[in-house]
Design a protein around this motif. Structure first.
Motif, PDB file in Angstrom:
ATOM      1  N   GLY A 185       0.851  -1.182   0.000  1.00 58.49           N
ATOM      2  CA  GLY A 185       0.000   0.000   0.000  1.00 58.49           C
ATOM      3  C   GLY A 185       0.884   1.228   0.000  1.00 58.49           C
ATOM      4  N   ASN A 186       0.325   2.372  -0.377  1.00 58.04           N
ATOM      5  CA  ASN A 186       1.110   3.594  -0.501  1.00 58.04           C
ATOM      6  C   ASN A 186       1.350   4.315   0.822  1.00 58.04           C
ATOM      7  N   SER A 187       0.492   4.106   1.812  1.00 57.57           N
ATOM      8  CA  SER A 187       0.634   4.739   3.120  1.00 57.57           C
ATOM      9  C   SER A 187       0.060   3.803   4.169  1.00 57.57           C
ATOM     10  N   ASP A 188       0.256   4.146   5.447  1.00 56.81           N
ATOM     11  CA  ASP A 188      -0.276   3.271   6.489  1.00 56.81           C
ATOM     12  C   ASP A 188      -1.810   3.224   6.458  1.00 56.81           C
ATOM     13  N   ARG A 189      -2.452   4.318   6.127  1.00 52.82           N
ATOM     14  CA  ARG A 189      -3.924   4.318   5.980  1.00 52.82           C
ATOM     15  C   ARG A 189      -4.359   3.441   4.814  1.00 52.82           C
ATOM     16  N   HIS A 190      -3.605   3.505   3.733  1.00 56.01           N
ATOM     17  CA  HIS A 190      -3.920   2.683   2.564  1.00 56.01           C
ATOM     18  C   HIS A 190      -3.775   1.204   2.908  1.00 56.01           C
ATOM     19  N   VAL A 191      -2.733   0.858   3.631  1.00 54.65           N
ATOM     20  CA  VAL A 191      -2.514  -0.537   4.037  1.00 54.65           C
ATOM     21  C   VAL A 191      -3.671  -1.020   4.901  1.00 54.65           C
ATOM     22  N   LYS A 192      -4.091  -0.194   5.871  1.00 53.72           N
ATOM     23  CA  LYS A 192      -5.212  -0.567   6.742  1.00 53.72           C
ATOM     24  C   LYS A 192      -6.503  -0.749   5.962  1.00 53.72           C
ATOM     25  N   SER A 193      -6.774   0.170   5.030  1.00 53.74           N
ATOM     26  CA  SER A 193      -8.032   0.081   4.273  1.00 53.74           C
ATOM     27  C   SER A 193      -8.019  -1.106   3.311  1.00 53.74           C
ATOM     28  N   ILE A 194      -6.861  -1.431   2.760  1.00 47.92           N
ATOM     29  CA  ILE A 194      -6.768  -2.624   1.896  1.00 47.92           C
ATOM     30  C   ILE A 194      -7.092  -3.868   2.715  1.00 47.92           C
ATOM     31  N   ALA A 195      -6.498  -3.989   3.897  1.00 49.53           N
ATOM     32  CA  ALA A 195      -6.749  -5.150   4.748  1.00 49.53           C
ATOM     33  C   ALA A 195      -8.216  -5.219   5.167  1.00 49.53           C
ATOM     34  N   ASP A 196      -8.809  -4.073   5.500  1.00 46.93           N
ATOM     35  CA  ASP A 196     -10.229  -4.045   5.860  1.00 46.93           C
ATOM     36  C   ASP A 196     -11.104  -4.524   4.706  1.00 46.93           C
ATOM     37  N   ARG A 197     -10.763  -4.107   3.491  1.00 45.63           N
ATOM     38  CA  ARG A 197     -11.545  -4.515   2.315  1.00 45.63           C
ATOM     39  C   ARG A 197     -11.405  -6.020   2.059  1.00 45.63           C
ATOM     40  N   VAL A 198     -10.198  -6.558   2.276  1.00 49.12           N
ATOM     41  CA  VAL A 198     -10.002  -8.005   2.112  1.00 49.12           C
ATOM     42  C   VAL A 198     -10.878  -8.763   3.098  1.00 49.12           C
ATOM     43  N   VAL A 199     -10.911  -8.327   4.344  1.00 55.70           N
ATOM     44  CA  VAL A 199     -11.759  -8.973   5.348  1.00 55.70           C
ATOM     45  C   VAL A 199     -13.226  -8.855   4.961  1.00 55.70           C
ATOM     46  N   GLU A 200     -13.638  -7.677   4.539  1.00 58.17           N
ATOM     47  CA  GLU A 200     -15.031  -7.436   4.153  1.00 58.17           C
ATOM     48  C   GLU A 200     -15.454  -8.331   2.986  1.00 58.17           C
ATOM     49  N   ARG A 201     -14.643  -8.379   1.949  1.00 57.73           N
ATOM     50  CA  ARG A 201     -14.987  -9.170   0.754  1.00 57.73           C
ATOM     51  C   ARG A 201     -14.952 -10.673   1.022  1.00 57.73           C
ATOM     52  N   THR A 202     -14.008 -11.122   1.839  1.00 59.41           N
ATOM     53  CA  THR A 202     -13.974 -12.561   2.136  1.00 59.41           C
ATOM     54  C   THR A 202     -15.191 -12.978   2.954  1.00 59.41           C
ATOM     55  N   LYS A 203     -15.630 -12.116   3.859  1.00 64.35           N
ATOM     56  CA  LYS A 203     -16.850 -12.411   4.621  1.00 64.35           C
ATOM     57  C   LYS A 203     -18.068 -12.453   3.709  1.00 64.35           C
ATOM     58  N   GLN A 204     -18.141 -11.506   2.748  1.00 64.94           N
ATOM     59  CA  GLN A 204     -19.259 -11.487   1.800  1.00 64.94           C
ATOM     60  C   GLN A 204     -19.274 -12.728   0.928  1.00 64.94           C
ATOM     61  N   ALA A 205     -18.096 -13.270   0.619  1.00 64.08           N
ATOM     62  CA  ALA A 205     -18.009 -14.459  -0.229  1.00 64.08           C
ATOM     63  C   ALA A 205     -18.263 -15.752   0.551  1.00 64.08           C
ATOM     64  N   GLY A 206     -18.449 -15.633   1.862  1.00 60.01           N
ATOM     65  CA  GLY A 206     -18.768 -16.814   2.660  1.00 60.01           C
ATOM     66  C   GLY A 206     -17.564 -17.426   3.368  1.00 60.01           C
ATOM     67  N   PHE A 207     -16.435 -16.762   3.344  1.00 62.65           N
ATOM     68  CA  PHE A 207     -15.251 -17.242   4.051  1.00 62.65           C
ATOM     69  C   PHE A 207     -15.095 -16.429   5.324  1.00 62.65           C
ATOM     70  N   ARG A 208     -14.597 -17.085   6.364  1.00 60.77           N
ATOM     71  CA  ARG A 208     -14.450 -16.381   7.634  1.00 60.77           C
ATOM     72  C   ARG A 208     -12.976 -16.233   7.970  1.00 60.77           C
ATOM     73  N   PRO A 209     -12.454 -15.009   7.951  1.00 52.99           N
ATOM     74  CA  PRO A 209     -11.053 -14.804   8.342  1.00 52.99           C
ATOM     75  C   PRO A 209     -10.833 -15.196   9.800  1.00 52.99           C
ATOM     76  N   LEU A 210      -9.717 -15.876  10.063  1.00 58.40           N
ATOM     77  CA  LEU A 210      -9.420 -16.312  11.423  1.00 58.40           C
ATOM     78  C   LEU A 210      -8.898 -15.179  12.295  1.00 58.40           C
ATOM     79  N   GLY A 211      -8.195 -14.225  11.672  1.00 56.59           N
ATOM     80  CA  GLY A 211      -7.664 -13.137  12.466  1.00 56.59           C
ATOM     81  C   GLY A 211      -6.986 -12.085  11.614  1.00 56.59           C
ATOM     82  N   VAL A 212      -6.796 -10.915  12.222  1.00 57.74           N
ATOM     83  CA  VAL A 212      -6.114  -9.804  11.567  1.00 57.74           C
ATOM     84  C   VAL A 212      -5.095  -9.269  12.564  1.00 57.74           C
TER      85      VAL A 212
END
Length: 177
Positions: free
Chosen positions: A51-78
């Motif tokens: 990611g380009n900045s620490d905020r960008h890195v955080k938002s990318i990770a949040d989006r990955v968690v959000e999309r995986t939950k929507q697809a029916g997968f449950r992230p174990l941890g962040v």
């Protein structure tokens, strides 16, 4: 019991597609997907992105968690969301590392986990150094032992020094002793 094969792709492939789509959606930089099944049992696949900045890195990770939950997968941890330099999202079969470029360069996870370039390059791995074998009945001598004078060749082992008398203690003004 049915012998019919499922037309649905394996869950791991669907999870990887979901993760890569979320990274692409958030404009993650330099995304690399590595199959690590041959290297470790911890995970089947690792995804590394920047990611380009620490905020960008955080938002990318949040989006990955959000999309995986929507697809029916449950992230174990962040892990690492607080600092935002390196955020790890554990999706069981897929581990996602989102980092700042300088952190990614420092840790070089691709060189640790990626085994494909070594096999595909066609180059031989570097030759291992041969260990000198001891001649029958003769102990091996180190180069430094050969340079020492005979008088120092057999020094006392560490920890076994000659007994010394303790140094006299300075008298204290308070106790008078």
């Amino acid at each position: 019991m049915s012998t019919r094969k499922s037309t649905r792709p394996p869950a791991r492939a669907a999870l990887v597609k979901t993760v890569v789509a979320a990274l692409d959606e958030m404009k993650a930089v330099n995304v690399k997907v590595m199959d690590v099944r041959a290297v470790t049992d911890v995970s089947d696949c690792m995804v590394v992105a920047s990611g380009n900045s620490d905020r960008h890195v955080k938002s990318i990770a949040d989006r990955v968690v959000e999309r995986t939950k929507q697809a029916g997968f449950r992230p174990l941890g962040v892990e690492g969301e607080r600092d935002g330099e390196w955020v790890l999202v554990d999706c069981n079969d897929v581990i996602v590392h989102v980092m700042l470029p300088r952190v990614r360069e420092f840790y070089a996870l691709e060189s640790l986990w990626d085994v494909a370039p070594k096999a595909a390059s066609g180059k031989k791995p570097p030759a291992r150094r041969k260990v000198a074998k001891k001649a029958a009945g003769k102990p091996a001598r180190s180069k430094t032992a050969a340079k020492r004078p005979a008088s120092r060749a057999k020094a006392a082992p560490r920890g076994k020094t000659a007994a010394r008398k303790p140094a006299p203690r300075a008298k204290s003004r308070r106790t008078g002793g």
